[in-house]
Design a protein around this motif. Structure first.
Motif, PDB file in Angstrom:
ATOM      1  N   MET A  96       8.594   5.054  -0.203  1.00  0.00           N
ATOM      2  CA  MET A  96       7.868   3.831   0.154  1.00  0.00           C
ATOM      3  C   MET A  96       8.088   3.496   1.628  1.00  0.00           C
ATOM      4  SD  MET A  96       8.426   0.399   0.705  1.00  0.00           S
ATOM      5  CE  MET A  96       9.735  -0.337  -0.247  1.00  0.00           C
ATOM      6  N   LEU A  97       9.350   3.538   2.085  1.00  0.00           N
ATOM      7  CA  LEU A  97       9.620   3.181   3.485  1.00  0.00           C
ATOM      8  C   LEU A  97       8.939   4.177   4.428  1.00  0.00           C
ATOM      9  CD1 LEU A  97      13.348   2.041   3.322  1.00  0.00           C
ATOM     10  CD2 LEU A  97      11.327   0.630   3.624  1.00  0.00           C
ATOM     11  N   HIS A  98       8.977   5.446   4.040  1.00  0.00           N
ATOM     12  CA  HIS A  98       8.334   6.470   4.852  1.00  0.00           C
ATOM     13  C   HIS A  98       6.844   6.157   5.029  1.00  0.00           C
ATOM     14  CE1 HIS A  98       7.765  10.425   6.547  1.00  0.00           C
ATOM     15  NE2 HIS A  98       9.045  10.679   6.394  1.00  0.00           N
ATOM     16  N   ARG A  99       6.173   5.862   3.906  1.00  0.00           N
ATOM     17  CA  ARG A  99       4.747   5.557   3.961  1.00  0.00           C
ATOM     18  C   ARG A  99       4.480   4.231   4.661  1.00  0.00           C
ATOM     19  NH1 ARG A  99       2.026   9.183   0.376  1.00  0.00           N
ATOM     20  NH2 ARG A  99       3.527   9.798  -1.181  1.00  0.00           N
ATOM     21  N   ALA A 100       5.363   3.249   4.438  1.00  0.00           N
ATOM     22  CA  ALA A 100       5.159   1.936   5.063  1.00  0.00           C
ATOM     23  C   ALA A 100       5.234   2.063   6.580  1.00  0.00           C
ATOM     24  CB  ALA A 100       6.198   0.941   4.554  1.00  0.00           C
ATOM     25  N   MET A 135       0.816  -1.212   0.000  1.00  0.00           N
ATOM     26  CA  MET A 135       0.000   0.000   0.000  1.00  0.00           C
ATOM     27  C   MET A 135       0.853   1.268   0.000  1.00  0.00           C
ATOM     28  SD  MET A 135      -2.734  -1.313  -0.547  1.00  0.00           S
ATOM     29  CE  MET A 135      -3.449   0.282  -0.905  1.00  0.00           C
ATOM     30  N   ALA A 136       2.074   1.172   0.531  1.00  0.00           N
ATOM     31  CA  ALA A 136       2.951   2.344   0.538  1.00  0.00           C
ATOM     32  C   ALA A 136       3.513   2.614  -0.850  1.00  0.00           C
ATOM     33  CB  ALA A 136       4.084   2.142   1.537  1.00  0.00           C
ATOM     34  N   SER A 137       3.613   1.570  -1.671  1.00  0.00           N
ATOM     35  CA  SER A 137       4.174   1.738  -3.016  1.00  0.00           C
ATOM     36  C   SER A 137       3.168   2.353  -3.983  1.00  0.00           C
ATOM     37  CB  SER A 137       4.619   0.381  -3.570  1.00  0.00           C
ATOM     38  OG  SER A 137       5.623  -0.184  -2.775  1.00  0.00           O
ATOM     39  N   ALA A 138       1.883   2.131  -3.722  1.00  0.00           N
ATOM     40  CA  ALA A 138       0.866   2.517  -4.708  1.00  0.00           C
ATOM     41  C   ALA A 138       0.872   4.013  -5.051  1.00  0.00           C
ATOM     42  CB  ALA A 138      -0.517   2.060  -4.244  1.00  0.00           C
ATOM     43  N   LYS A 153       2.274  12.007   7.854  1.00  0.00           N
ATOM     44  CA  LYS A 153       2.956  11.503   9.052  1.00  0.00           C
ATOM     45  C   LYS A 153       2.645  12.389  10.256  1.00  0.00           C
ATOM     46  CE  LYS A 153       6.573   9.149  10.881  1.00  0.00           C
ATOM     47  NZ  LYS A 153       7.312   7.949  10.585  1.00  0.00           N
ATOM     48  N   LYS A 154       2.672  13.693  10.035  1.00  0.00           N
ATOM     49  CA  LYS A 154       2.408  14.638  11.118  1.00  0.00           C
ATOM     50  C   LYS A 154       0.995  14.447  11.655  1.00  0.00           C
ATOM     51  CE  LYS A 154       4.677  19.128  11.067  1.00  0.00           C
ATOM     52  NZ  LYS A 154       4.704  20.351  10.256  1.00  0.00           N
ATOM     53  N   GLN A 155       0.050  14.343  10.717  1.00  0.00           N
ATOM     54  CA  GLN A 155      -1.347  14.181  11.076  1.00  0.00           C
ATOM     55  C   GLN A 155      -1.545  12.899  11.886  1.00  0.00           C
ATOM     56  OE1 GLN A 155      -3.742  14.123   7.590  1.00  0.00           O
ATOM     57  NE2 GLN A 155      -5.561  14.907   8.611  1.00  0.00           N
ATOM     58  N   LEU A 156      -0.914  11.832  11.416  1.00  0.00           N
ATOM     59  CA  LEU A 156      -1.041  10.535  12.076  1.00  0.00           C
ATOM     60  C   LEU A 156      -0.491  10.589  13.496  1.00  0.00           C
ATOM     61  CD1 LEU A 156      -1.732   7.501  11.590  1.00  0.00           C
ATOM     62  CD2 LEU A 156       0.676   7.195  11.057  1.00  0.00           C
ATOM     63  N   LEU A 208       6.751  14.440  -1.663  1.00  0.00           N
ATOM     64  CA  LEU A 208       7.521  14.719  -0.443  1.00  0.00           C
ATOM     65  C   LEU A 208       6.663  15.456   0.584  1.00  0.00           C
ATOM     66  CD1 LEU A 208      10.467  14.006   0.046  1.00  0.00           C
ATOM     67  CD2 LEU A 208      11.087  16.347  -0.473  1.00  0.00           C
ATOM     68  N   ILE A 209       5.896  16.442   0.110  1.00  0.00           N
ATOM     69  CA  ILE A 209       5.078  17.231   1.043  1.00  0.00           C
ATOM     70  C   ILE A 209       3.936  16.382   1.609  1.00  0.00           C
ATOM     71  CG2 ILE A 209       3.481  19.184   1.177  1.00  0.00           C
ATOM     72  CD1 ILE A 209       5.346  20.548  -0.958  1.00  0.00           C
ATOM     73  N   SER A 210       3.267  15.622   0.754  1.00  0.00           N
ATOM     74  CA  SER A 210       2.128  14.826   1.231  1.00  0.00           C
ATOM     75  C   SER A 210       2.581  13.769   2.232  1.00  0.00           C
ATOM     76  CB  SER A 210       1.404  14.167   0.060  1.00  0.00           C
ATOM     77  OG  SER A 210       2.114  13.057  -0.399  1.00  0.00           O
ATOM     78  N   LEU A 211       3.775  13.233   1.983  1.00  0.00           N
ATOM     79  CA  LEU A 211       4.388  12.238   2.874  1.00  0.00           C
ATOM     80  C   LEU A 211       4.512  12.772   4.292  1.00  0.00           C
ATOM     81  CD1 LEU A 211       5.913   9.787   1.456  1.00  0.00           C
ATOM     82  CD2 LEU A 211       7.954  10.943   2.123  1.00  0.00           C
TER      83      LEU A 211
END
Lengths: 251, 52
Positions: A226-230, A97-100, B36-39, B29-32
């Motif tokens: 991907m790792l960040h989102r995962a 799901m992080a890759s999508a 994370k902050k929101q979570l 990068l920004i959405s990432l």
């Protein structure tokens, strides 16, 4: 050998995955940025103009790496989809799901830069030919995987299982994209790189070098994103576990 | 230096592609980081609720 097995088992458990990959993020982002800056400067200013396409071929330095990534990431999604579906591994669900989103982004970028390259070379932004249509279907597949997941958002495990099923079925599209320019008559040019030698592909090292650098840069960026989102995915789905609360007490 | 930036009649297409690339990466990068902050905020709020 023991170390590899141990590493594999560690990466399979969400808390260790979270801890270990946390150290990788910064180096991956720095590598991606440095390589992108180097690759683009090299490609835009130092690579010689093409004898047929002039300066317009420089679009290749973002178009081709983005296209490779769009397929590479879908392949990763398919493989982690199989792992998630068969072995019910949480980390595989997270990777899938992080890759999508980043895969969808690269696919959109491929289509858009392709249009910008198509206009001056073919005289049209879009043509419903095999390569373009199959790449567009890939974008729909990415959206499908993400859509199915968010439709069952209240039960992340069930959502991931269903998304995995869509991802696995979609794998069939990858060879279609790859061979579309050979199977059907297409206005799209053939492969830029031929691994097995042969006559097709770029021979000039000063053109090849920025292309390969950009391919590496996008790989590193994908890993970072991907790792960040995962990691976020694991935090979200494991909210009730003690390892997540510990993360927040320490910080 | 400025002559190096000139792609002749392909200016719009080449620089347009580069701008799209930069834009897409920036969006990701920004959405990432925003997600994370929101979570983190969400989880912290939840923890406070369960503790009190």
């Amino acid at each position: 050998m023991n170390k590899i097995v141990k590493f594999y088992h560690e990466m399979g458990s969400p808390p260790s995955f979270y801890r270990i990959t946390g150290h990788w993020l910064k180096p991956l982002l720095i590598l991606a940025l440095l390589l992108t800056v180097y690759g683009l400067i090299d490609g835009l200013f130092f690579a010689p103009p093409d004898y047929q396409q002039g300066d317009s071929y420089r679009i290749m330095f973002v178009h081709v790496p983005a296209a490779w990534m769009s397929m590479f990431i879908y392949f990763i999604i398919g493989v982690s989809g199989i792992i998630a579906f068969v072995w019910r591994m949480k980390v595989a669900e997270a990777v899938m799901m992080a890759s999508a989103p980043i895969g969808a982004l690269f696919t959109a970028l491929t289509l858009l830069t392709g249009m910008l390259w198509g206009k001056p070379m073919w005289g049209t932004y879009w043509d419903w030919d095999a390569r373009m249509t199959s790449e567009l279907i890939l974008l729909f597949l990415y959206i499908g995987v993400m859509g199915i997941y968010s439709a069952y958002d209240d039960d992340p495990r069930k959502a991931a299982r269903l998304a995995a099923l869509v991802a696995i079925i979609g794998l069939i599209n990858l060879p279609i994209i790859r061979y579309s320019v050979e199977w059907w008559t297409s206005i799209h040019q053939g492969a830029s790189i031929s691994i097995m030698g042969g006559n097709s592909g770029i021979k000039e090292w000063s053109m090849l070098r920025p292309l390969l650098v950009m391919a590496l840069a996008t790989k590193f960026y994908y890993l970072y994103s991907m790792l960040h989102r995962a990691r976020s995915y694991l935090l979200r789905t494991e909210q009730n576990k003690s390892w997540v609360s510990k993360q927040f007490i320490e910080n | 230096m400025l002559t190096m930036l000139d792609m002749g009649k392909y200016n719009f297409f080449v620089w347009g592609s580069m701008a799209l690339f930069a834009l897409m990466m920036a969006v990701d990068l920004i959405s990432l980081h925003r997600q994370k902050k929101q979570l983190k905020r969400q989880i912290k709020a939840r923890q406070r609720r369960t503790q009190s």
